[in-house]
Design a protein around this motif. Structure first.
Motif, short mmCIF file in Angstrom:
data_model
loop_
_atom_site.label_atom_id
_atom_site.label_comp_id
_atom_site.label_asym_id
_atom_site.label_seq_id
_atom_site.Cartn_x
_atom_site.Cartn_y
_atom_site.Cartn_z
N VAL A 187 0.85 -1.17 0.00
CA VAL A 187 0.00 0.00 0.00
C VAL A 187 0.90 1.24 0.00
O VAL A 187 1.71 1.41 0.91
CB VAL A 187 -0.93 0.00 1.23
N GLN A 228 -3.33 12.42 2.88
CA GLN A 228 -4.76 12.41 2.63
C GLN A 228 -5.49 13.31 3.61
O GLN A 228 -6.44 14.00 3.23
CB GLN A 228 -5.30 10.97 2.71
N TYR A 257 -5.39 14.10 -4.67
CA TYR A 257 -6.39 13.08 -4.37
C TYR A 257 -6.28 11.92 -5.35
O TYR A 257 -6.30 10.75 -4.94
CB TYR A 257 -7.81 13.68 -4.48
N SER A 260 -0.40 4.50 -0.43
CA SER A 260 -1.09 5.73 -0.10
C SER A 260 -0.63 6.24 1.27
O SER A 260 -0.24 5.47 2.14
CB SER A 260 -2.60 5.54 -0.10
N SER A 261 -0.67 7.55 1.44
CA SER A 261 -0.18 8.18 2.66
C SER A 261 -1.34 8.80 3.43
O SER A 261 -2.05 9.67 2.91
CB SER A 261 0.83 9.27 2.28
N LEU A 262 -1.55 8.34 4.65
CA LEU A 262 -2.64 8.87 5.47
C LEU A 262 -2.42 10.33 5.84
O LEU A 262 -3.37 11.13 5.73
CB LEU A 262 -2.83 8.01 6.72
N GLY A 274 -3.73 10.89 -7.18
CA GLY A 274 -2.49 10.13 -7.02
C GLY A 274 -2.43 9.37 -5.72
O GLY A 274 -1.96 8.22 -5.68
N ASN A 275 -2.90 9.94 -4.63
CA ASN A 275 -2.80 9.28 -3.33
C ASN A 275 -3.82 8.15 -3.20
O ASN A 275 -3.49 7.07 -2.71
CB ASN A 275 -2.99 10.29 -2.21
N LEU A 276 -5.02 8.36 -3.65
CA LEU A 276 -6.04 7.33 -3.48
C LEU A 276 -5.87 6.17 -4.46
O LEU A 276 -6.24 5.05 -4.15
CB LEU A 276 -7.44 7.93 -3.63
N GLN A 277 -5.30 6.44 -5.63
CA GLN A 277 -5.04 5.37 -6.59
C GLN A 277 -3.64 4.79 -6.42
O GLN A 277 -3.22 3.97 -7.22
CB GLN A 277 -5.25 5.87 -8.01
N GLU A 278 -2.93 5.25 -5.41
CA GLU A 278 -1.60 4.76 -5.06
C GLU A 278 -0.62 4.87 -6.22
O GLU A 278 0.11 3.95 -6.54
CB GLU A 278 -1.68 3.32 -4.56
N LYS A 279 -0.61 6.04 -6.85
CA LYS A 279 0.33 6.29 -7.95
C LYS A 279 1.34 7.31 -7.53
O LYS A 279 1.07 8.26 -6.87
CB LYS A 279 -0.41 6.79 -9.19
#
Length: 70
Positions: free
Chosen positions: A1, A8, A63, A3-5, A65-70
Motif C-alpha cells: 500500500v 490524505q 487526491y 497511499s499516505s494517510l 495520485g494518493n487514493l489510486q496509489e500512484k
C-alpha cells in the motif's frame, strides 16, 4: 500500500479551506482593485487566477495520485 494517510488528511482539510481562501482573496481583490494602477490590477488578477488554478489542480492530482496509489 503506497497511499499516505497524513497526505490524505492534509488534502482533505485543504479542500475545505481552499474555498474560504478563494472567497477571502476575492473580497480583498475587489476592495483594493480600484485603488491600484491598471498594470497592478492586471498583475493582481492574473496572479489570483494562476494561484487558484494551480491550487485546484494540486488538490485534484493529490487526491487522484494518493487514493489510486500512484
Amino acid at each position: 500500500v503506497l497511499s499516505s494517510l497524513p497526505l490524505q488528511v492534509m488534502l482533505y482539510f485543504n479542500v475545505y479551506y481552499f474555498p474560504v481562501w478563494c472567497l477571502a482573496e476575492g473580497i480583498m481583490l475587489q476592495l483594493k482593485y480600484q485603488l491600484l494602477p491598471w498594470h497592478y490590477q492586471f498583475l493582481l488578477v492574473t496572479a489570483f487566477l494562476i494561484l487558484s488554478l494551480a491550487e485546484g489542480s494540486r488538490l485534484y492530482l493529490g487526491y487522484l495520485g494518493n487514493l489510486q496509489e500512484k
